[in-house]
Design a protein around this motif. Structure first.
Motif, PDB file in Angstrom:
ATOM      1  N   ALA A 440       0.841  -1.210   0.000  1.00 33.02           N
ATOM      2  CA  ALA A 440       0.000   0.000   0.000  1.00 33.02           C
ATOM      3  C   ALA A 440       0.873   1.256   0.000  1.00 33.02           C
ATOM      4  N   ILE A 441       1.981   1.214   0.720  1.00 28.33           N
ATOM      5  CA  ILE A 441       2.867   2.389   0.773  1.00 28.33           C
ATOM      6  C   ILE A 441       3.502   2.642  -0.604  1.00 28.33           C
ATOM      7  N   ASP A 442       3.944   1.557  -1.221  1.00 29.25           N
ATOM      8  CA  ASP A 442       4.551   1.715  -2.542  1.00 29.25           C
ATOM      9  C   ASP A 442       3.566   2.342  -3.513  1.00 29.25           C
ATOM     10  N   GLU A 443       2.330   1.862  -3.464  1.00 29.14           N
ATOM     11  CA  GLU A 443       1.309   2.404  -4.369  1.00 29.14           C
ATOM     12  C   GLU A 443       1.098   3.894  -4.120  1.00 29.14           C
ATOM     13  N   LEU A 444       1.015   4.232  -2.849  1.00 28.11           N
ATOM     14  CA  LEU A 444       0.776   5.631  -2.488  1.00 28.11           C
ATOM     15  C   LEU A 444       1.933   6.515  -2.951  1.00 28.11           C
ATOM     16  N   MET A 445       3.167   6.047  -2.755  1.00 26.10           N
ATOM     17  CA  MET A 445       4.334   6.860  -3.111  1.00 26.10           C
ATOM     18  C   MET A 445       4.404   7.077  -4.614  1.00 26.10           C
ATOM     19  N   ALA A 446       3.960   6.069  -5.354  1.00 25.07           N
ATOM     20  CA  ALA A 446       3.945   6.213  -6.809  1.00 25.07           C
ATOM     21  C   ALA A 446       2.894   7.255  -7.210  1.00 25.07           C
ATOM     22  N   ARG A 447       1.736   7.175  -6.578  1.00 20.92           N
ATOM     23  CA  ARG A 447       0.617   8.047  -6.929  1.00 20.92           C
ATOM     24  C   ARG A 447       0.899   9.499  -6.501  1.00 20.92           C
ATOM     25  N   ASP A 448       1.526   9.661  -5.341  1.00 20.02           N
ATOM     26  CA  ASP A 448       1.694  10.977  -4.724  1.00 20.02           C
ATOM     27  C   ASP A 448       3.160  11.421  -4.760  1.00 20.02           C
ATOM     28  N   ALA A 449       3.833  11.150  -5.862  1.00 23.53           N
ATOM     29  CA  ALA A 449       5.279  11.397  -5.951  1.00 23.53           C
ATOM     30  C   ALA A 449       5.629  12.840  -5.598  1.00 23.53           C
ATOM     31  N   ALA A 450       4.764  13.782  -6.015  1.00 29.19           N
ATOM     32  CA  ALA A 450       5.046  15.200  -5.753  1.00 29.19           C
ATOM     33  C   ALA A 450       5.141  15.451  -4.249  1.00 29.19           C
ATOM     34  N   LYS A 451       4.141  14.888  -3.496  1.00 29.90           N
ATOM     35  CA  LYS A 451       4.124  15.091  -2.040  1.00 29.90           C
ATOM     36  C   LYS A 451       5.332  14.441  -1.386  1.00 29.90           C
ATOM     37  N   VAL A 452       5.716  13.272  -1.920  1.00 24.31           N
ATOM     38  CA  VAL A 452       6.887  12.592  -1.371  1.00 24.31           C
ATOM     39  C   VAL A 452       8.104  13.509  -1.518  1.00 24.31           C
ATOM     40  N   LYS A 459       9.259  19.180   4.316  1.00 23.34           N
ATOM     41  CA  LYS A 459       7.889  19.469   4.773  1.00 23.34           C
ATOM     42  C   LYS A 459       7.382  18.273   5.594  1.00 23.34           C
ATOM     43  N   GLU A 460       7.885  18.182   6.836  1.00 24.50           N
ATOM     44  CA  GLU A 460       7.664  16.959   7.624  1.00 24.50           C
ATOM     45  C   GLU A 460       6.231  16.779   8.095  1.00 24.50           C
ATOM     46  N   GLN A 461       5.496  17.900   8.131  1.00 20.25           N
ATOM     47  CA  GLN A 461       4.109  17.766   8.598  1.00 20.25           C
ATOM     48  C   GLN A 461       3.257  16.918   7.654  1.00 20.25           C
ATOM     49  N   TYR A 465      -0.377  13.073   6.844  1.00 24.10           N
ATOM     50  CA  TYR A 465      -1.177  12.874   5.639  1.00 24.10           C
ATOM     51  C   TYR A 465      -0.946  11.472   5.069  1.00 24.10           C
ATOM     52  N   PHE A 466       0.339  11.064   5.006  1.00 25.31           N
ATOM     53  CA  PHE A 466       0.636   9.726   4.469  1.00 25.31           C
ATOM     54  C   PHE A 466       0.013   8.628   5.331  1.00 25.31           C
ATOM     55  N   VAL A 467       0.126   8.798   6.644  1.00 23.82           N
ATOM     56  CA  VAL A 467      -0.464   7.792   7.553  1.00 23.82           C
ATOM     57  C   VAL A 467      -1.958   7.681   7.265  1.00 23.82           C
ATOM     58  N   GLY A 468      -2.609   8.836   7.174  1.00 20.10           N
ATOM     59  CA  GLY A 468      -4.055   8.858   6.926  1.00 20.10           C
ATOM     60  C   GLY A 468      -4.409   8.149   5.625  1.00 20.10           C
TER      61      GLY A 468
END
Ligand code: ADP
Ligand code: MG
Length: 492
Positions: A440-452, A459-461, A465-468
């Motif tokens: 699930a984390i890998d999928e999210l990081m691929a989808r949200d690359a900009a935020k990563v 921007k540690e805050q 968001y990632f946990v959520g």
């Protein structure tokens, strides 16, 4: 300004003095001197015999159960149970007192002394000493509101056993008086000697109130009769304090009298001038021998004493690490304490201390809220203590998260099913499997690359968001600890 427990008037400081005389109806199936029943709410005049109706020549026979109850109360309130006590006639005329006298105890009560430790704000306690506890009969009841011109008399209550518990004038505020009533009610209910039902009149207080300048002799008191709720005790005393203050500040004198509290107006009003003991022409009742007790009988009663709230509170704090506040709430009702201890005993958690604290939180949080919402009491609720323990165990062994547990709680409250079975049935088992979470984390990081990218550049805050997002992707079932660890590793 107010110095602790002193009242600042226009002319200086005043101290409030309060002593309470509490009438507690003894739990007993029959009356103090006859075999008539004591059930509350029976048809008028169906629970009265020749004695209660004061037919000539009837003789009182003392009820042993009532005596044992009074002994138990004396022991529970740390008083001295007297081996000899005497029943006196207290003479007065009242339409609902057909004999013209009440059998009471005057010079030789069954219990002298004793004390009650009351719980004040925070962890503060104060010891209030008792003067005495005596036994007496209740009178009947005059009913004024059934007929426009007539008063009806119901003698069902006539002759029911009461204990009058008299405090020393040691309370200094309405808050202390309320704390006293609450604590006394709790102790009596633990002892099983009075049901404490103030709405039904099983427990009612006469509040004696006076004001004086600190360091001078006590002032003249008034007595507010028959106050029948803890809140009203507080309101009646507050009203009376400020009524007396106004008189005294104007240079007037308080009249010693008996007053009545009117809950709808929040006021006290004069009822009659106060009678003195000699007005009652007390004398030993010639129909009754002095009551003689043996040490053996007192010891037999002592052997039936339950653990009392103060002892239970200390034990819960010592054994389970509960805070004073939590322990107070839990020991407030014996049934709640019993439920709590049953749940703690049922828990199979590896860390029993942690489980005990969590069970307390769940009991005081979710369970109390649900009871409130459904207008239920701990006795009428159907949730077994073992189910609450099992739910807490499921959180502690990480089968479910605390958040999912709230959903499970609602379902188990409604269905009566055991929480572990519900978790399986609904597929709520927490996912701690790192493979699934990593995916699930890998999928999210691929989808949200900009935020990563933003996160990595400081921007540690965004971490929350990632946990959520992961929790959402896994329907709230992912183990939050594992999610945190894996996210940190992958993002770092
Ligand atoms: P009774 O009301 O039957 O005449 P007591 O004189 O024994 O009986 O007092 C009854 C109650 O009044 C007790 O609870 C006592 O603590 C309280 N009391 C006595 N003196 C004062 C006072 N000056 N101010 C407030 N309470 C008082
Ligand atoms: Mg009195």
């Amino acid at each position: 300004m107010s110095v602790k427990n002193l009242i600042e008037g226009k002319t200086g400081l005043w101290e409030v003095v309060i002593g309470l005389e509490v009438h507690a109806q003894i739990i007993s199936r029959s009356k103090l001197f006859c075999g008539c029943a004591t059930d509350f709410g029976a048809e008028p005049n169906t629970q009265v015999g020749f004695l209660g109706a004061a037919m000539p020549g009837m003789l009182p026979v003392l009820n042993r159960v009532c005596v044992d109850q009074a002994i138990k109360t004396g022991l529970g309130l740390q008083g001295k149970v007297n081996l000899v006590s005497v029943f006196d006639r207290k003479n007065y005329f009242y339409a609902d007192l057909p004999s013209g006298y009440q059998i009471s105890q005057f010079t030789h009560p069954i219990v002298t002394g004793g004390y009650l430790d009351i719980d004040l704000e925070g962890t503060e306690t104060k010891r209030i000493h008792l003067t005495r506890i005596h036994m007496e009969q209740d009178a009947g009841k005059s009913i004024h509101d059934l007929h426009p011109q007539k008063t009806y008399i119901d003698l069902n209550r006539s002759g029911i056993a009461l204990m009058e518990i008299v405090s020393e004038p040691e309370m200094r505020s309405s808050a202390e008086a309320m704390a006293y009533m609450k604590k006394l009610r709790t102790v009596l209910r633990y002892l099983g000697t009075c049901d404490g039902n103030m709405e039904q009149g099983s427990l009612r207080a006469d509040a004696n109130v006076s004001l004086h300048r600190p360091g001078t002799p006590f002032g003249t008191r008034t007595e507010i009769k028959n106050v029948n709720s803890v809140r009203f005790v507080g309101q009646a005393i507050e009203y009376e304090i400020y009524r007396q203050l106004a008189i005294l500040e104007d240079g007037g004198e308080v009249v010693q009298e008996t007053r009545l509290f009117d809950p709808t107006k929040g006021e006290t009003r004069s009822m009659r001038s106060k009678e003195d003991a000699h007005d009652y022409r007390y004398f030993p009742d010639p129909d009754l021998l002095p009551l003689r007790l043996t040490e053996a009988r007192i010891e037999a009663v002592r052997a039936t004493m339950p653990e009392l709230p103060d002892a239970k509170k200390a034990r819960l704090m010592a054994d389970f690490g509960l805070s004073a506040y939590d322990a107070d709430v839990i020991v407030g009702e014996q049934e709640i304490a019993a439920y709590y201890e049953e749940a703690v005993a049922a828990s199979k958690a590896k860390d029993p201390g942690q489980a005990a604290k969590m069970i307390a939180n769940w009991l005081m949080g979710e369970v109390f809220a649900a009871l409130n919402r459904d207008s239920k009491t701990i006795e009428s609720m159907t949730l077994p203590a073992a189910h609450l323990a099992e739910l807490v165990d499921l959180i502690l062994d990480e089968t479910i998260s605390g958040k999912i547990a709230k959903d499970v709680f609602v379902k188990m409250w409604e269905s009566g099913k055991a929480p572990a079975a519900l978790v399986d049935e609904l597929g709520l088992r927490q996912i701690s499997d790192t493979g699934a979470i990593e995916k699930a984390i890998d999928e999210l990081m691929a989808r949200d690359a900009a935020k990563v990218g933003e996160y990595r550049s400081g921007k540690e805050q965004l971490f929350g968001y990632f946990v959520g997002q992961i929790m959402k992707a896994m329907q709230g079932k992912a183990n939050p600890g594992v999610v945190n660890d894996l996210l940190k590793k992958k993002l770092g």
